[in-house]
Design a protein around this motif. Structure first.
Motif, mmCIF file in Angstrom:
data_model
loop_
_atom_site.group_PDB
_atom_site.id
_atom_site.type_symbol
_atom_site.label_atom_id
_atom_site.label_comp_id
_atom_site.label_asym_id
_atom_site.label_seq_id
_atom_site.Cartn_x
_atom_site.Cartn_y
_atom_site.Cartn_z
ATOM 1 N N SER A 47 0.889 -1.355 0.431
ATOM 2 C CA SER A 47 -0.270 -0.126 0.453
ATOM 3 C C SER A 47 0.801 0.926 -0.155
ATOM 4 O O SER A 47 1.996 1.345 0.768
ATOM 5 N N PHE A 48 0.243 2.514 -0.206
ATOM 6 C CA PHE A 48 1.301 3.718 -0.209
ATOM 7 C C PHE A 48 0.871 3.993 1.048
ATOM 8 O O PHE A 48 -0.496 4.512 1.446
ATOM 9 N N ALA A 49 1.607 4.788 1.835
ATOM 10 C CA ALA A 49 1.701 6.207 2.753
ATOM 11 C C ALA A 49 1.875 7.626 1.796
ATOM 12 O O ALA A 49 1.818 7.875 1.078
ATOM 13 N N THR A 50 0.342 8.156 2.741
ATOM 14 C CA THR A 50 0.570 8.878 1.582
ATOM 15 C C THR A 50 -0.168 10.810 2.414
ATOM 16 O O THR A 50 -0.061 10.034 3.529
ATOM 17 N N LYS A 62 -5.125 13.350 -2.003
ATOM 18 C CA LYS A 62 -3.985 12.755 -1.300
ATOM 19 C C LYS A 62 -2.949 11.995 -2.364
ATOM 20 O O LYS A 62 -3.326 10.653 -3.855
ATOM 21 N N PRO A 64 0.790 9.728 -2.319
ATOM 22 C CA PRO A 64 1.632 8.565 -2.214
ATOM 23 C C PRO A 64 3.474 9.046 -1.904
ATOM 24 O O PRO A 64 3.239 10.125 -2.938
ATOM 25 N N TYR A 65 3.954 8.687 -0.982
ATOM 26 C CA TYR A 65 4.875 9.471 -0.900
ATOM 27 C C TYR A 65 6.003 8.405 -0.297
ATOM 28 O O TYR A 65 7.391 8.395 -0.537
ATOM 29 N N ASN A 66 5.503 7.460 -0.880
ATOM 30 C CA ASN A 66 6.211 5.613 0.218
ATOM 31 C C ASN A 66 5.678 4.298 -0.091
ATOM 32 O O ASN A 66 4.485 4.574 -0.049
ATOM 33 N N SER A 67 6.485 3.384 -0.022
ATOM 34 C CA SER A 67 5.565 2.281 -0.204
ATOM 35 C C SER A 67 5.334 1.786 0.926
ATOM 36 O O SER A 67 6.549 1.700 1.718
#
Length: 166
Positions: A47-50, A62, A64-67
């Motif tokens: 998933s993605f950190a948003t 939103k 995304p900036y990281n997996s």
């Protein structure tokens, strides 16, 4: 409307679905030992950190900036010599030396885990390679005099750096 339902039925009937019991697990160089004993494995997810980004005075979106990678769980059947249990005990002892209390360097205990998924013709149709994996949890195993005909099982949860598929 009836034509589209018939078309969907025909399309659905032409699919050849894959079944969840056709897989092999290989861990590091000991791969063949685990193929016969792994009863259940989860394919990793992502998933993605948003964070919310506002565009001017308008809408917020939103971005995304990281997996974020889910831990992978596996269940192993234990053989009469308890080789699987001993393997994971040794791996955890390599990570944390109970005598000194020191943790080992990451590069010295990480392993590659591979999950191969097969179709009904015994062809590999999906390979998932989990990079830099290590067991973060080896669950306790219940034993009992009343479970005479039950195979002992060991649940193991892995953390890892990333994964890839083919």
């Amino acid at each position: 409307m009836a034509a589209s339902i018939d078309a969907f039925k025909g399309m659905a009937n032409s699919f050849d679905f894959n079944y969840g019991n056709r897989f092999l697990v290989k861990i590091g160089s000991t791969g063949e030992l685990f193929s016969a004993y792994c009863e259940q494995a989860s394919l990793p997810g992502r998933s993605f950190a948003t964070s919310d980004v506002k565009f001017g005075t308008g809408f917020t979106q939103k971005m995304p900036y990281n997996s974020i990678f889910d831990d992978v769980s596996m269940t192993f059947k234990l053989d009469s010599g308890m080789r699987i249990k001993k393997f994971f005990d040794a791996w955890q002892n390599k990570i944390h030396n109970k005598g000194t209390g020191y943790m080992e360097y990451y590069d010295n205990y990480k392993e590659q885990v591979m999950i191969e998924v097969y179709n009904r013709q015994d062809e590999v149709v999906y390979t998932c390679t989990i990079f830099d994996a290590y067991p973060i949890s080896v669950a306790s195993t219940d034993i009992s005099h009343s479970s005479q005909n039950e195979i002992l099982k060991l649940n193991v949860t892995f953390a890892y750096k990333t994964w890839g598929s083919q």
